[in-house]
Design a protein around this motif. Structure first.
Motif, PDB file in Angstrom:
ATOM      1  N   GLY A 193     104.676  15.528  31.978  1.00  0.00           N
ATOM      2  CA  GLY A 193     105.513  14.565  31.290  1.00  0.00           C
ATOM      3  C   GLY A 193     104.771  13.635  30.355  1.00  0.00           C
ATOM      4  O   GLY A 193     105.376  12.733  29.773  1.00  0.00           O
ATOM      5  N   GLN A 194     103.463  13.852  30.169  1.00  0.00           N
ATOM      6  CA  GLN A 194     102.643  12.959  29.353  1.00  0.00           C
ATOM      7  C   GLN A 194     102.089  13.706  28.137  1.00  0.00           C
ATOM      8  O   GLN A 194     101.887  14.919  28.168  1.00  0.00           O
ATOM      9  N   PRO A 195     101.822  12.978  27.048  1.00  0.00           N
ATOM     10  CA  PRO A 195     101.255  13.620  25.862  1.00  0.00           C
ATOM     11  C   PRO A 195      99.906  14.259  26.166  1.00  0.00           C
ATOM     12  O   PRO A 195      99.047  13.647  26.806  1.00  0.00           O
ATOM     13  N   GLY A 196      99.742  15.491  25.716  1.00  0.00           N
ATOM     14  CA  GLY A 196      98.491  16.203  25.895  1.00  0.00           C
ATOM     15  C   GLY A 196      97.900  16.566  24.550  1.00  0.00           C
ATOM     16  O   GLY A 196      97.772  15.721  23.659  1.00  0.00           O
ATOM     17  N   ALA A 197      97.566  17.835  24.377  1.00  0.00           N
ATOM     18  CA  ALA A 197      96.989  18.317  23.123  1.00  0.00           C
ATOM     19  C   ALA A 197      98.101  18.876  22.224  1.00  0.00           C
ATOM     20  O   ALA A 197      99.216  19.136  22.677  1.00  0.00           O
ATOM     21  N   PRO A 198      97.814  19.071  20.939  1.00  0.00           N
ATOM     22  CA  PRO A 198      98.841  19.582  20.019  1.00  0.00           C
ATOM     23  C   PRO A 198      99.225  21.034  20.317  1.00  0.00           C
ATOM     24  O   PRO A 198      98.400  21.845  20.724  1.00  0.00           O
ATOM     25  N   ILE A 199     100.492  21.322  20.108  1.00  0.00           N
ATOM     26  CA  ILE A 199     101.006  22.685  20.071  1.00  0.00           C
ATOM     27  C   ILE A 199     101.860  22.788  18.813  1.00  0.00           C
ATOM     28  O   ILE A 199     101.868  21.872  17.985  1.00  0.00           O
ATOM     29  N   THR A 200     102.585  23.881  18.668  1.00  0.00           N
ATOM     30  CA  THR A 200     103.603  23.956  17.619  1.00  0.00           C
ATOM     31  C   THR A 200     104.950  24.200  18.271  1.00  0.00           C
ATOM     32  O   THR A 200     105.030  24.759  19.372  1.00  0.00           O
ATOM     33  N   PHE A 201     106.002  23.777  17.581  1.00  0.00           N
ATOM     34  CA  PHE A 201     107.327  24.051  18.130  1.00  0.00           C
ATOM     35  C   PHE A 201     107.586  25.553  18.140  1.00  0.00           C
ATOM     36  O   PHE A 201     108.285  26.067  19.017  1.00  0.00           O
ATOM     37  N   GLY A 202     107.017  26.265  17.188  1.00  0.00           N
ATOM     38  CA  GLY A 202     107.153  27.720  17.195  1.00  0.00           C
ATOM     39  C   GLY A 202     106.582  28.341  18.459  1.00  0.00           C
ATOM     40  O   GLY A 202     107.143  29.295  19.006  1.00  0.00           O
ATOM     41  N   PHE A 203     105.448  27.790  18.920  1.00  0.00           N
ATOM     42  CA  PHE A 203     104.857  28.273  20.167  1.00  0.00           C
ATOM     43  C   PHE A 203     105.798  28.017  21.337  1.00  0.00           C
ATOM     44  O   PHE A 203     106.007  28.896  22.189  1.00  0.00           O
ATOM     45  N   LYS A 204     106.386  26.832  21.412  1.00  0.00           N
ATOM     46  CA  LYS A 204     107.325  26.519  22.492  1.00  0.00           C
ATOM     47  C   LYS A 204     108.507  27.491  22.471  1.00  0.00           C
ATOM     48  O   LYS A 204     108.881  28.064  23.493  1.00  0.00           O
ATOM     49  N   ALA A 205     109.090  27.702  21.296  1.00  0.00           N
ATOM     50  CA  ALA A 205     110.231  28.616  21.177  1.00  0.00           C
ATOM     51  C   ALA A 205     109.826  30.046  21.521  1.00  0.00           C
ATOM     52  O   ALA A 205     110.619  30.811  22.083  1.00  0.00           O
ATOM     53  N   ALA A 206     108.600  30.414  21.185  1.00  0.00           N
ATOM     54  CA  ALA A 206     108.126  31.771  21.496  1.00  0.00           C
ATOM     55  C   ALA A 206     107.998  31.985  22.997  1.00  0.00           C
ATOM     56  O   ALA A 206     108.241  33.090  23.490  1.00  0.00           O
ATOM     57  N   THR A 207     107.610  30.932  23.744  1.00  0.00           N
ATOM     58  CA  THR A 207     107.558  31.091  25.205  1.00  0.00           C
ATOM     59  C   THR A 207     108.963  31.306  25.764  1.00  0.00           C
ATOM     60  O   THR A 207     109.139  32.051  26.726  1.00  0.00           O
ATOM     61  N   TRP A 208     109.953  30.650  25.175  1.00  0.00           N
ATOM     62  CA  TRP A 208     111.340  30.896  25.601  1.00  0.00           C
ATOM     63  C   TRP A 208     111.699  32.357  25.349  1.00  0.00           C
ATOM     64  O   TRP A 208     112.240  33.038  26.223  1.00  0.00           O
ATOM     65  N   ALA A 209     111.427  32.806  24.124  1.00  0.00           N
ATOM     66  CA  ALA A 209     111.798  34.172  23.736  1.00  0.00           C
ATOM     67  C   ALA A 209     111.083  35.206  24.596  1.00  0.00           C
ATOM     68  O   ALA A 209     111.680  36.222  24.992  1.00  0.00           O
TER      69      ALA A 209
END
Length: 446
Positions: A156-172
Protein backbone atom coordinates in the motif's frame (compact mmCIF):
# COMPACT_ATOMS: atom_id res chain seq x y z
CA UNK A 1 -42.12 -14.85 -6.51
CA UNK A 2 -38.61 -13.70 -5.59
CA UNK A 3 -37.59 -14.64 -2.05
CA UNK A 4 -34.13 -13.07 -2.11
CA UNK A 5 -33.05 -9.49 -2.73
CA UNK A 6 -30.71 -10.77 -5.42
CA UNK A 7 -33.72 -12.07 -7.38
CA UNK A 8 -35.91 -8.98 -7.08
CA UNK A 9 -36.93 -6.90 -10.08
CA UNK A 10 -35.04 -3.93 -8.65
CA UNK A 11 -31.73 -5.64 -7.85
CA UNK A 12 -31.42 -8.80 -9.93
CA UNK A 13 -29.36 -6.98 -12.58
CA UNK A 14 -26.52 -6.73 -10.04
CA UNK A 15 -26.29 -10.50 -9.65
CA UNK A 16 -27.02 -11.92 -13.08
CA UNK A 17 -27.13 -11.18 -16.80
CA UNK A 18 -29.97 -11.94 -19.24
CA UNK A 19 -27.90 -14.74 -20.80
CA UNK A 20 -27.20 -16.35 -17.42
CA UNK A 21 -30.81 -16.01 -16.35
CA UNK A 22 -31.69 -17.85 -19.55
CA UNK A 23 -29.64 -20.82 -18.34
CA UNK A 24 -31.05 -20.96 -14.81
CA UNK A 25 -34.61 -19.73 -15.25
CA UNK A 26 -37.08 -22.23 -13.77
CA UNK A 27 -38.97 -22.68 -17.04
CA UNK A 28 -35.77 -23.23 -18.99
CA UNK A 29 -34.47 -25.69 -16.41
CA UNK A 30 -37.67 -27.72 -16.56
CA UNK A 31 -37.59 -27.68 -20.35
CA UNK A 32 -33.97 -28.82 -20.29
CA UNK A 33 -34.94 -31.69 -17.99
CA UNK A 34 -37.69 -32.64 -20.44
CA UNK A 35 -35.20 -32.48 -23.33
CA UNK A 36 -32.91 -34.83 -21.40
CA UNK A 37 -35.77 -37.30 -20.90
CA UNK A 38 -36.64 -37.10 -24.59
CA UNK A 39 -33.00 -37.69 -25.58
CA UNK A 40 -32.84 -40.71 -23.27
CA UNK A 41 -36.01 -42.22 -24.76
CA UNK A 42 -34.73 -41.65 -28.30
CA UNK A 43 -31.40 -43.34 -27.52
CA UNK A 44 -33.24 -46.23 -25.88
CA UNK A 45 -35.47 -46.60 -28.93
CA UNK A 46 -32.41 -46.84 -31.18
CA UNK A 47 -31.27 -49.86 -29.16
CA UNK A 48 -34.74 -51.41 -29.02
CA UNK A 49 -35.10 -50.82 -25.28
CA UNK A 50 -38.34 -48.87 -25.68
CA UNK A 51 -40.80 -48.73 -28.60
CA UNK A 52 -39.91 -46.12 -31.20
CA UNK A 53 -43.44 -44.72 -31.14
CA UNK A 54 -43.16 -44.14 -27.39
CA UNK A 55 -39.92 -42.20 -27.86
CA UNK A 56 -41.53 -40.10 -30.58
CA UNK A 57 -44.54 -39.33 -28.38
CA UNK A 58 -42.31 -38.39 -25.44
CA UNK A 59 -40.34 -36.00 -27.66
CA UNK A 60 -43.57 -34.47 -28.99
CA UNK A 61 -45.19 -33.92 -25.59
CA UNK A 62 -42.13 -33.08 -23.50
CA UNK A 63 -42.84 -29.36 -23.60
CA UNK A 64 -42.99 -27.33 -20.43
CA UNK A 65 -45.94 -25.31 -21.67
CA UNK A 66 -47.99 -28.50 -21.91
CA UNK A 67 -47.49 -29.43 -18.28
CA UNK A 68 -49.65 -28.48 -15.32
CA UNK A 69 -46.84 -26.98 -13.28
CA UNK A 70 -49.00 -26.61 -10.18
CA UNK A 71 -49.67 -30.34 -10.34
CA UNK A 72 -45.94 -31.03 -10.84
CA UNK A 73 -45.09 -28.95 -7.77
CA UNK A 74 -47.84 -30.51 -5.65
CA UNK A 75 -46.76 -34.05 -6.56
CA UNK A 76 -43.14 -33.20 -5.80
CA UNK A 77 -44.11 -32.04 -2.34
CA UNK A 78 -46.54 -34.92 -1.81
CA UNK A 79 -44.09 -37.68 -2.77
CA UNK A 80 -40.97 -36.04 -1.27
CA UNK A 81 -39.21 -37.20 -4.43
CA UNK A 82 -37.16 -34.77 -6.45
CA UNK A 83 -38.47 -35.67 -9.91
CA UNK A 84 -41.56 -37.87 -9.47
CA UNK A 85 -43.77 -34.79 -9.82
CA UNK A 86 -42.21 -34.06 -13.19
CA UNK A 87 -42.61 -37.69 -14.25
CA UNK A 88 -46.29 -37.72 -13.35
CA UNK A 89 -46.84 -34.34 -14.95
CA UNK A 90 -45.40 -35.61 -18.22
CA UNK A 91 -47.37 -38.84 -17.98
CA UNK A 92 -50.56 -36.76 -17.70
CA UNK A 93 -50.12 -35.34 -21.20
CA UNK A 94 -48.78 -38.47 -22.90
CA UNK A 95 -50.83 -41.08 -24.74
CA UNK A 96 -51.32 -44.20 -22.65
CA UNK A 97 -48.79 -46.52 -24.37
CA UNK A 98 -45.91 -44.04 -23.92
CA UNK A 99 -46.45 -43.39 -20.20
CA UNK A 100 -44.58 -46.48 -19.05
CA UNK A 101 -41.43 -45.42 -20.91
CA UNK A 102 -40.94 -42.01 -19.31
CA UNK A 103 -37.73 -41.96 -17.25
CA UNK A 104 -37.16 -45.60 -18.17
CA UNK A 105 -34.39 -46.97 -15.92
CA UNK A 106 -33.10 -43.51 -15.00
CA UNK A 107 -32.51 -41.87 -11.62
CA UNK A 108 -32.75 -38.36 -10.23
CA UNK A 109 -29.00 -38.02 -10.46
CA UNK A 110 -28.94 -39.12 -14.08
CA UNK A 111 -31.28 -36.24 -14.87
CA UNK A 112 -29.80 -33.54 -12.67
CA UNK A 113 -26.14 -34.37 -13.26
CA UNK A 114 -26.73 -34.30 -16.99
CA UNK A 115 -28.38 -30.91 -16.51
CA UNK A 116 -25.28 -29.83 -14.58
CA UNK A 117 -23.10 -30.94 -17.49
CA UNK A 118 -25.16 -28.79 -19.85
CA UNK A 119 -25.02 -25.88 -17.42
CA UNK A 120 -21.25 -26.09 -17.06
CA UNK A 121 -20.85 -26.26 -20.82
CA UNK A 122 -23.12 -23.29 -21.52
CA UNK A 123 -22.03 -21.08 -18.62
CA UNK A 124 -18.37 -21.80 -19.31
CA UNK A 125 -18.78 -20.59 -22.88
CA UNK A 126 -20.71 -17.47 -21.83
CA UNK A 127 -18.03 -16.59 -19.30
CA UNK A 128 -15.30 -17.24 -21.83
CA UNK A 129 -16.86 -14.83 -24.31
CA UNK A 130 -17.06 -12.06 -21.71
CA UNK A 131 -13.52 -12.79 -20.52
CA UNK A 132 -12.23 -12.56 -24.08
CA UNK A 133 -13.81 -9.10 -24.35
CA UNK A 134 -12.23 -7.98 -21.08
CA UNK A 135 -8.91 -9.53 -22.08
CA UNK A 136 -8.87 -7.68 -25.39
CA UNK A 137 -9.48 -4.40 -23.58
CA UNK A 138 -6.66 -5.17 -21.13
CA UNK A 139 -4.30 -5.80 -24.03
CA UNK A 140 -5.25 -2.47 -25.61
CA UNK A 141 -4.62 -0.68 -22.32
CA UNK A 142 -1.27 -2.44 -21.95
CA UNK A 143 -0.16 -1.44 -25.44
CA UNK A 144 -1.44 2.13 -25.20
CA UNK A 145 0.23 2.72 -21.83
CA UNK A 146 3.37 0.68 -22.35
CA UNK A 147 5.52 3.64 -21.29
CA UNK A 148 3.08 5.53 -19.04
CA UNK A 149 5.12 5.85 -15.87
CA UNK A 150 3.41 5.55 -12.50
CA UNK A 151 4.14 4.64 -8.91
CA UNK A 152 4.53 0.96 -8.20
CA UNK A 153 3.10 0.23 -4.78
CA UNK A 154 3.90 -2.54 -2.31
CA UNK A 155 2.13 -2.98 1.02
CA UNK A 156 0.00 0.00 0.00
CA UNK A 157 3.02 2.33 -0.03
CA UNK A 158 4.89 4.02 -2.90
CA UNK A 159 7.75 1.89 -4.19
CA UNK A 160 9.70 2.01 -7.44
CA UNK A 161 8.34 3.16 -10.83
CA UNK A 162 6.33 0.88 -13.09
CA UNK A 163 4.15 1.64 -16.09
CA UNK A 164 0.40 1.42 -16.26
CA UNK A 165 0.86 -0.77 -19.32
CA UNK A 166 2.77 -3.23 -17.15
CA UNK A 167 -0.07 -3.28 -14.59
CA UNK A 168 -2.67 -3.87 -17.32
CA UNK A 169 -0.48 -6.58 -18.85
CA UNK A 170 -0.45 -8.50 -15.55
CA UNK A 171 -4.25 -8.41 -15.63
CA UNK A 172 -4.31 -9.67 -19.21
CA UNK A 173 -1.75 -12.39 -18.53
CA UNK A 174 -3.80 -13.77 -15.64
CA UNK A 175 -7.10 -13.59 -17.52
CA UNK A 176 -5.44 -15.33 -20.45
CA UNK A 177 -4.66 -18.30 -18.22
CA UNK A 178 -8.27 -18.42 -17.09
CA UNK A 179 -9.41 -18.55 -20.71
CA UNK A 180 -7.06 -21.51 -21.24
CA UNK A 181 -8.44 -23.16 -18.09
CA UNK A 182 -11.98 -22.83 -19.45
CA UNK A 183 -10.95 -24.24 -22.82
CA UNK A 184 -9.11 -27.18 -21.28
CA UNK A 185 -11.74 -27.85 -18.63
CA UNK A 186 -14.65 -27.95 -21.07
CA UNK A 187 -13.67 -31.46 -22.13
CA UNK A 188 -13.80 -32.63 -18.51
CA UNK A 189 -17.01 -31.05 -17.26
CA UNK A 190 -19.24 -30.98 -20.38
CA UNK A 191 -20.34 -34.59 -19.84
CA UNK A 192 -23.61 -36.41 -19.30
CA UNK A 193 -24.60 -38.86 -16.61
CA UNK A 194 -26.31 -42.20 -17.03
CA UNK A 195 -25.45 -44.42 -14.12
CA UNK A 196 -28.58 -46.11 -12.86
CA UNK A 197 -29.11 -47.12 -9.25
CA UNK A 198 -25.51 -47.68 -8.11
CA UNK A 199 -23.50 -46.66 -11.17
CA UNK A 200 -23.08 -50.00 -12.96
CA UNK A 201 -25.99 -49.54 -15.41
CA UNK A 202 -27.48 -52.85 -14.35
CA UNK A 203 -30.97 -51.89 -15.55
CA UNK A 204 -29.66 -51.66 -19.13
CA UNK A 205 -27.35 -54.70 -19.13
CA UNK A 206 -25.68 -55.38 -21.55
CA UNK A 207 -26.41 -52.16 -23.49
CA UNK A 208 -25.54 -49.61 -20.82
CA UNK A 209 -22.32 -48.15 -22.21
CA UNK A 210 -23.61 -47.87 -25.77
CA UNK A 211 -26.83 -46.31 -24.50
CA UNK A 212 -24.90 -43.76 -22.49
CA UNK A 213 -22.74 -42.90 -25.48
CA UNK A 214 -25.77 -42.30 -27.70
CA UNK A 215 -27.63 -40.42 -24.97
CA UNK A 216 -24.75 -38.02 -24.40
CA UNK A 217 -24.19 -37.49 -28.12
CA UNK A 218 -27.82 -36.46 -28.60
CA UNK A 219 -27.36 -33.70 -26.01
CA UNK A 220 -24.03 -32.46 -27.36
CA UNK A 221 -22.20 -33.75 -24.28
CA UNK A 222 -19.23 -36.07 -23.93
CA UNK A 223 -19.51 -39.62 -22.67
CA UNK A 224 -17.85 -39.65 -19.21
CA UNK A 225 -16.57 -43.21 -19.73
CA UNK A 226 -17.62 -44.26 -16.24
CA UNK A 227 -20.42 -43.24 -13.91
CA UNK A 228 -19.57 -40.24 -11.72
CA UNK A 229 -22.34 -40.31 -9.14
CA UNK A 230 -19.88 -40.22 -6.24
CA UNK A 231 -17.00 -38.43 -7.97
CA UNK A 232 -17.77 -34.71 -7.87
CA UNK A 233 -14.41 -33.35 -9.00
CA UNK A 234 -15.84 -32.07 -12.29
CA UNK A 235 -18.31 -29.76 -10.59
CA UNK A 236 -15.74 -28.78 -7.97
CA UNK A 237 -13.19 -27.92 -10.66
CA UNK A 238 -15.71 -25.86 -12.60
CA UNK A 239 -16.72 -23.92 -9.51
CA UNK A 240 -13.10 -23.42 -8.51
CA UNK A 241 -12.12 -22.08 -11.92
CA UNK A 242 -15.06 -19.66 -11.85
CA UNK A 243 -14.16 -18.51 -8.35
CA UNK A 244 -10.56 -17.92 -9.50
CA UNK A 245 -11.86 -15.88 -12.43
CA UNK A 246 -13.98 -13.82 -10.07
CA UNK A 247 -10.96 -13.40 -7.81
CA UNK A 248 -8.82 -12.01 -10.61
CA UNK A 249 -11.57 -9.62 -11.65
CA UNK A 250 -11.89 -8.50 -8.03
CA UNK A 251 -8.17 -7.73 -8.06
CA UNK A 252 -8.72 -5.53 -11.11
CA UNK A 253 -11.75 -3.95 -9.48
CA UNK A 254 -9.81 -3.24 -6.30
CA UNK A 255 -7.09 -1.48 -8.31
CA UNK A 256 -9.66 0.84 -9.86
CA UNK A 257 -11.38 1.27 -6.49
CA UNK A 258 -8.13 2.34 -4.80
CA UNK A 259 -6.68 4.40 -7.62
CA UNK A 260 -9.96 6.33 -8.06
CA UNK A 261 -9.58 7.78 -4.56
CA UNK A 262 -9.33 11.58 -5.04
CA UNK A 263 -5.99 11.75 -3.23
CA UNK A 264 -4.60 9.35 -5.87
CA UNK A 265 -6.84 9.99 -8.89
CA UNK A 266 -4.97 7.85 -11.43
CA UNK A 267 -7.89 5.74 -12.67
CA UNK A 268 -11.64 6.22 -12.64
CA UNK A 269 -14.77 4.57 -13.89
CA UNK A 270 -16.54 6.14 -16.83
CA UNK A 271 -18.83 8.95 -15.64
CA UNK A 272 -22.56 8.29 -15.96
CA UNK A 273 -24.90 11.22 -15.74
CA UNK A 274 -27.73 9.20 -14.20
CA UNK A 275 -25.66 7.72 -11.37
CA UNK A 276 -26.26 9.07 -7.87
CA UNK A 277 -23.27 8.47 -5.60
CA UNK A 278 -24.95 9.50 -2.37
CA UNK A 279 -28.31 11.01 -1.45
CA UNK A 280 -26.72 12.80 1.51
CA UNK A 281 -23.38 13.77 -0.07
CA UNK A 282 -24.19 14.82 -3.66
CA UNK A 283 -20.54 15.49 -4.54
CA UNK A 284 -19.58 11.81 -4.33
CA UNK A 285 -18.75 9.67 -7.33
CA UNK A 286 -18.53 6.12 -6.02
CA UNK A 287 -16.62 3.33 -7.82
CA UNK A 288 -19.75 1.19 -8.03
CA UNK A 289 -18.67 -1.31 -10.69
CA UNK A 290 -15.16 -1.92 -9.36
CA UNK A 291 -16.45 -2.31 -5.82
CA UNK A 292 -19.11 -4.76 -6.96
CA UNK A 293 -16.51 -7.00 -8.59
CA UNK A 294 -15.12 -7.67 -5.11
CA UNK A 295 -18.61 -8.34 -3.72
CA UNK A 296 -19.34 -10.87 -6.48
CA UNK A 297 -16.01 -12.61 -5.93
CA UNK A 298 -16.70 -13.11 -2.22
CA UNK A 299 -19.93 -14.94 -2.99
CA UNK A 300 -18.34 -16.94 -5.80
CA UNK A 301 -15.57 -18.16 -3.50
CA UNK A 302 -18.04 -19.16 -0.81
CA UNK A 303 -20.24 -21.08 -3.26
CA UNK A 304 -17.21 -22.77 -4.82
CA UNK A 305 -16.23 -23.97 -1.36
CA UNK A 306 -19.53 -25.83 -1.08
CA UNK A 307 -18.80 -27.55 -4.40
CA UNK A 308 -15.37 -28.64 -3.22
CA UNK A 309 -16.96 -30.00 -0.03
CA UNK A 310 -19.09 -32.23 -2.28
CA UNK A 311 -16.01 -34.18 -3.30
CA UNK A 312 -16.23 -35.92 0.08
CA UNK A 313 -19.15 -38.24 -0.62
CA UNK A 314 -20.19 -41.65 0.60
CA UNK A 315 -20.20 -44.96 -1.26
CA UNK A 316 -21.83 -44.97 -4.72
CA UNK A 317 -24.36 -42.14 -4.24
CA UNK A 318 -24.67 -39.48 -1.59
CA UNK A 319 -27.40 -36.86 -1.80
CA UNK A 320 -25.58 -34.60 0.62
CA UNK A 321 -22.96 -33.95 -2.02
CA UNK A 322 -24.87 -33.44 -5.25
CA UNK A 323 -28.03 -31.87 -3.84
CA UNK A 324 -25.92 -29.07 -2.34
CA UNK A 325 -24.70 -28.44 -5.89
CA UNK A 326 -28.22 -27.52 -6.94
CA UNK A 327 -27.88 -24.34 -4.91
CA UNK A 328 -24.13 -23.68 -5.03
CA UNK A 329 -23.55 -24.29 -8.77
CA UNK A 330 -26.01 -21.61 -9.90
CA UNK A 331 -24.62 -19.25 -7.27
CA UNK A 332 -21.02 -19.46 -8.43
CA UNK A 333 -22.06 -19.40 -12.09
CA UNK A 334 -24.24 -16.31 -11.69
CA UNK A 335 -21.76 -14.32 -9.63
CA UNK A 336 -18.66 -15.17 -11.65
CA UNK A 337 -20.53 -14.79 -14.93
CA UNK A 338 -21.87 -11.40 -13.88
CA UNK A 339 -18.37 -10.36 -12.84
CA UNK A 340 -16.99 -11.27 -16.28
CA UNK A 341 -19.65 -9.19 -17.99
CA UNK A 342 -19.26 -6.27 -15.59
CA UNK A 343 -15.48 -6.24 -15.94
CA UNK A 344 -15.75 -5.82 -19.68
CA UNK A 345 -18.03 -2.81 -19.22
CA UNK A 346 -15.73 -1.32 -16.58
CA UNK A 347 -12.64 -1.62 -18.77
CA UNK A 348 -14.42 -0.28 -21.84
CA UNK A 349 -15.01 3.02 -20.05
CA UNK A 350 -11.92 3.15 -17.85
CA UNK A 351 -10.42 6.66 -17.62
CA UNK A 352 -6.61 6.78 -17.29
CA UNK A 353 -5.07 10.02 -16.00
CA UNK A 354 -1.47 9.86 -17.23
CA UNK A 355 -0.57 13.29 -15.88
CA UNK A 356 -1.77 12.35 -12.39
CA UNK A 357 0.26 9.14 -12.52
CA UNK A 358 3.42 11.11 -13.26
CA UNK A 359 2.61 13.76 -10.67
CA UNK A 360 2.14 11.15 -7.95
CA UNK A 361 5.51 9.67 -8.83
CA UNK A 362 7.22 13.07 -8.77
CA UNK A 363 5.66 13.88 -5.41
CA UNK A 364 7.94 11.28 -3.80
CA UNK A 365 10.94 13.40 -4.79
CA UNK A 366 14.04 11.45 -5.66
CA UNK A 367 13.16 8.62 -3.33
CA UNK A 368 11.31 6.73 -6.05
CA UNK A 369 14.73 6.06 -7.64
CA UNK A 370 16.12 4.23 -4.59
CA UNK A 371 16.05 0.80 -6.27
CA UNK A 372 17.84 2.10 -9.37
CA UNK A 373 20.45 3.91 -7.26
CA UNK A 374 20.90 0.85 -5.03
CA UNK A 375 21.54 -1.32 -8.09
CA UNK A 376 24.14 1.06 -9.48
CA UNK A 377 25.92 1.46 -6.13
CA UNK A 378 25.85 -2.31 -5.59
CA UNK A 379 28.07 -2.71 -8.65
CA UNK A 380 30.59 -0.33 -7.11
CA UNK A 381 30.39 -1.05 -3.40
CA UNK A 382 28.76 -4.46 -3.04
CA UNK A 383 25.08 -5.06 -2.40
CA UNK A 384 25.00 -5.06 1.40
CA UNK A 385 27.35 -2.12 1.84
CA UNK A 386 25.33 -0.13 -0.67
CA UNK A 387 22.08 -1.01 1.08
CA UNK A 388 23.42 0.12 4.45
CA UNK A 389 24.56 3.39 2.88
CA UNK A 390 21.14 3.94 1.26
CA UNK A 391 19.30 3.19 4.50
CA UNK A 392 21.45 5.73 6.31
CA UNK A 393 20.98 8.38 3.61
CA UNK A 394 17.22 7.89 3.35
CA UNK A 395 16.74 8.06 7.11
CA UNK A 396 17.38 11.78 7.02
CA UNK A 397 14.57 14.33 6.94
CA UNK A 398 11.83 13.95 4.31
CA UNK A 399 12.42 15.88 1.15
CA UNK A 400 16.20 15.77 1.37
CA UNK A 401 18.05 15.65 -1.95
CA UNK A 402 19.16 12.05 -2.44
CA UNK A 403 21.80 13.03 -5.01
CA UNK A 404 23.32 15.60 -2.68
CA UNK A 405 23.27 13.22 0.27
CA UNK A 406 25.10 10.49 -1.63
CA UNK A 407 27.45 12.87 -3.42
CA UNK A 408 28.52 14.28 -0.08
CA UNK A 409 29.66 10.80 0.88
CA UNK A 410 31.78 10.51 -2.26
CA UNK A 411 30.30 7.16 -3.37
CA UNK A 412 29.59 8.20 -6.97
CA UNK A 413 29.97 11.07 -9.37
CA UNK A 414 27.16 13.63 -8.94
CA UNK A 415 26.44 13.52 -12.69
CA UNK A 416 25.97 9.75 -12.55
CA UNK A 417 23.75 10.08 -9.50
CA UNK A 418 21.63 12.70 -11.26
CA UNK A 419 21.23 10.45 -14.30
CA UNK A 420 20.10 7.52 -12.16
CA UNK A 421 17.30 9.48 -10.50
CA UNK A 422 16.08 10.95 -13.78
CA UNK A 423 15.62 7.71 -15.68
CA UNK A 424 13.10 5.14 -14.35
CA UNK A 425 14.21 1.52 -14.78
CA UNK A 426 11.22 0.47 -16.88
CA UNK A 427 12.84 -0.97 -20.00
CA UNK A 428 12.22 -4.56 -18.97
CA UNK A 429 8.65 -3.67 -18.04
CA UNK A 430 8.09 -2.57 -21.62
CA UNK A 431 9.58 -5.78 -22.97
CA UNK A 432 7.25 -7.85 -20.79
CA UNK A 433 4.26 -5.81 -21.94
CA UNK A 434 5.27 -6.46 -25.55
CA UNK A 435 5.43 -10.21 -24.89
CA UNK A 436 1.95 -10.31 -23.33
CA UNK A 437 0.45 -8.22 -26.13
CA UNK A 438 2.13 -10.37 -28.78
CA UNK A 439 0.54 -13.50 -27.35
CA UNK A 440 -2.90 -11.95 -27.71
CA UNK A 441 -6.13 -13.53 -26.53
CA UNK A 442 -5.90 -17.35 -26.30
CA UNK A 443 -7.71 -19.01 -29.16
CA UNK A 444 -7.79 -15.88 -31.34
CA UNK A 445 -5.57 -14.18 -33.88
CA UNK A 446 -4.07 -10.86 -32.86
Amino acid sequence: MATRLTESASYAHLWSTPALVGVFDDQHRLQTWLDILAALAAAQAELGLVPAVAAEQIAEHARVERLDLEFVAAETRHTSHSTLGLIRGLQQVLPEPAREYVYYGATVQDLTDTWSGLVMRDVGRLVRADLARAHARMLRLAAAHRDTVMVGRTHGQPGAPITFGFKAATWADEIGRHIVRLDEGDARWSVGQLAGAVGVLGFFEPDGQELRRRFCARLGLRDPGISWTATRDRVAEFGSVLSMIAGTLARVGNEVYELQRPEIGELSEAPRGSTVGSITMPHKRNPEASEHLDTLARIARAAAGVLVEGMVSGHERDGRAWKAEWMALPEVALTAGTAASLAGDLLDGLVVDEARMRANLDRTGQRWASERVLAELSRRLGKHRAQELMQEALSTADGADLVALLASRGVADPADLAAWVESPAIGTAGAMVDAVVARGTPGTTV
